[in-house]
Write an enzyme that holds these catalytic residues in place. Structure first.
Site, short mmCIF file in Angstrom:
data_model
loop_
_atom_site.label_atom_id
_atom_site.label_comp_id
_atom_site.label_asym_id
_atom_site.label_seq_id
_atom_site.Cartn_x
_atom_site.Cartn_y
_atom_site.Cartn_z
N SER A 1 0.83 -1.20 0.00
CA SER A 1 0.00 0.00 0.00
C SER A 1 0.87 1.26 0.00
CB SER A 1 -0.97 -0.03 1.19
OG SER A 1 -1.96 0.94 1.07
N ASP B 1 -6.06 -3.26 -2.60
CA ASP B 1 -4.95 -2.91 -1.70
C ASP B 1 -4.28 -4.15 -1.11
OD1 ASP B 1 -3.83 -1.88 1.10
OD2 ASP B 1 -4.06 -0.17 -0.23
#
Length: 616
Positions: free
Chosen positions: A31, A371
């Site tokens: 991320s 993500d």
């Protein structure tokens, strides 16, 4: 490097501090940590080119990384990177408030107002219809009597309409409110800024995106140990369609992309570069599918974007995989070029007059990548080895429940020192993480419980790994307060500066790291785990511990002769080697079981274990 949205401001200064003492070989993250990892890898690549004597612009290498760090730490810059799609601005502001550091009164007020901002027409029409029914049934008195119920029902209808409208906008924008591309001329958005930064730091032109192959083949430093890659960059994404994490760059997986979808996510020059190298598209049901660059050929920007698709806030990345193949006659060049099939497979059967009979993709299905923090927010397992040849550091972001008290200016340095912790003794860092859910309000306690359940599902593997000996000594923990990082997109300048300072201190902490102590601990781990593993193997050859019905299976392994069509060893040399390995493990396990010594006695705790697990 751990994920954490705007908490990633920590990382550039940490990388710069480490670069004073170390050279980067392997870099990874999830991320926001993936952004930092990509930027660090690009700067390391630029530095290697400069060390070889190449003339690069001044914003390449670590000098450019200092400028990136300063830019990220300037108020308003991060906020400008997130630009919501048309029709998503009110929902975006609401999401930022709800996930940010605002108090509950403000969150509830924003939630109430957002309904009128997103679906005002639906609220007014519903209210008018309900009040009209009241007037029709009882005139003005009937309208007055139904005013409150009408308001409540109209608001409920507005909530439903607002939710549906946000869902439609998000689906149109590839399941997110912000695509990462600019909505305002002259103001770069997240993906555009990242592309510009990667190209500048690496010294590459804008129309030739930095790839993993560039990093792998980067110039070597003098005396650098032999290894397959000069720089290894890895990051984690989550394929929600397959319900599993994936490590980027993807290995042997075959995926395709649609140009019209990627043009919503990436700069035009990057999309064109990928299309030019994809070969002829596969047309299925009127849509042209292009083969995604495989392995090291993948642009770093694309992989980073796949890792940082924070659910709902940032659009997911759609890739496509074959869902149906049929055998049919196709032009030879097309059949032989079908990705995922080798030439022999494609030419299977008779070939004549430029035609080949082979498997042809006739349908695709979409795979959504979101993500990496969904499945592995702190991928401490990356670059692990039984006995490492060099240290691999990790930076963990911690959010304590109780904020630190406000300190005077004279005490700020001490508070900064306390907020960055690196274990300096072997007994440090083994304690389990504890998160209290107790709160005076029942609703609050239930909410904390549900959030704790989600956090456990998300982080249990990473937290267990981080407590292990040989791991915990190389993790620096950076404590961030409620107003620091996370979804706080528009932080005051003093907060931004404080976060960046913590990053620099985190990198400096590693300068006193003892690799000798670390290496010995890793050996004690390996010796203990391997001995217990061998003891377990040897017991399967003990008649007293065997199951009578399965003795043929035990003998089959000992002789290296599996039943067809199992995975045969393929040659007599392999069969003999397999037998020898089996016998060595059994004999070694028996010897340890009979005579000892017990290598687990006095080894670091908690005990590690050797298990066969899939690579992802």
């Amino acid at each position: 490097m751990k994920g954490g949205i705007t908490s990633g401001i920590v990382y550039p200064n940490a990388v710069l501090a480490l670069a004073r003492e170390y050279r980067f070989k392997s870099i990874g993250g999830t991320s926001a940590g993936a952004i930092a990892a990509a930027v660090a890898a690009a700067a390391a690549y630029g530095d290697r080119r400069q060390q070889r004597g190449e003339q690069l612009p001044g914003d390449a290498g670590y000098g450019g990384l200092s400028a990136v760090s300063a830019r990220l730490s300037r108020r308003g810059f991060i906020y400008s990177l997130f630009q919501p799609a048309a029709g998503a601005r009110a929902a975006y502001r609401l999401l930022v408030v709800l996930t940010g550091n605002a108090g509950w009164p403000r969150k509830l007020l924003c939630l109430a107002i957002a309904v009128f901002q997103i679906a005002p027409l639906e609220v007014l029409v519903s209210l008018a219809l309900l009040l009209g029914l009241g007037w029709w049934g009882g005139g003005w008195s009937g309208m007055a009597a139904t005013l409150l119920p009408s308001l409540l029902c109209a608001y409920g209808a507005g909530v439903a309409a607002a939710a549906l409208r946000v869902a439609r906008v998000a689906r149109r924008n590839l399941l997110g409110l912000c695509s990462g591309l600019s909505r305002n001329a002259g103001t770069p958005a997240l993906t555009e800024w990242l592309h510009e930064s990667l190209q500048q730091l690496s010294g590459k032109p804008m129309d030739a995106p930095l790839t993993f192959a560039d990093l792998h083949d980067a110039p070597r430093y003098a005396g650098e140990p032999d290894s397959p890659h000069a720089i290894t960059l890895q990051m984690i994404t989550t394929c929600v369609s397959h319900n599993e994490p994936r490590t980027l760059p993807l290995g042997g997986a075959q995926f395709w992309f649609l140009r019209e979808e990627f043009e919503q996510l990436f700069p035009p020059s990057v999309v064109q570069w990928m299309v030019d190298r994809a070969g002829p598209p596969r047309e299925v049901e009127g849509r042209n599918y292009y083969h995604l660059p495989q392995g090291a050929s993948l642009p770093v920007l694309v992989a980073t974007r796949m890792s940082l698709s924070f659910p709902l806030l940032i659009s997911a990345v759609p890739l496509h995989e074959p869902s149906r193949r049929e055998r049919r006659c196709e032009p030879t060049s097309t059949a032989a070029g079908e990705a995922g099939q080798n030439v022999a497979d494609s030419m299977e059967g008779l070939t004549s007059a430029g035609q080949a009979y082979g498997p042809v993709i006739t349908a695709f299905r979409v795979c959504w990548f979101s993500d990496g923090g969904i499945s592995s927010n702190f991928p401490i397992h990356l670059f692990d080895a039984a006995l490492p040849r060099w240290p691999t550091f990790a930076i963990n972001l911690v959010y304590p429940q109780r904020p630190e008290p406000v300190v005077r200016e004279s005490e700020s340095r001490q508070a900064l020192e306390r907020s960055v912790f690196l274990p300096t003794e072997n007994r440090h860092g083994w304690q389990r993480h504890y998160q209290s859910i107790a709160t005076p309000l029942a609703a609050g306690e239930l909410g904390r419980f549900l959030f704790a359940v989600v956090a456990t599902m998300q982080n249990w593997r990473d937290l267990l790994q981080a407590r292990a000996p040989g791991y915990r000594d190389r993790i620096v923990h950076v404590s961030l307060q409620g107003d620091e990082g996370g979804m706080n997109l528009d932080m005051p300048q003093e907060v931004l500066t404080r976060i960046a300072d913590k990053g620099g201190l985190a990198g400096a902490r590693f300068c006193s790291f003892s690799f000798e102590n670390h290496y010995w601990i890793r050996w004690r781990n390996l010796a203990s785990a391997y001995q217990r593993y061998t003891l377990e193997v040897s017991r399967t050859d003990d008649p007293a511990q065997q199951v009578l019905a399965y003795r043929a299976s035990y003998a089959m392994v000992a002789t290296g002769t599996p039943p067809p069509p199992s995975y045969k060893l393929g040659s007599e040399d392999k069969r003999l080697a397999s037998q020898q390995l089996w016998r060595l493990m059994v004999e070694q396990g028996r010897s340890w079981d009979d005579l000892g010594p017990d290598l687990t006695d006095g080894s670091p705790r908690p005990l590690p274990q050797m298990k066969v697990t899939p690579i992802y």
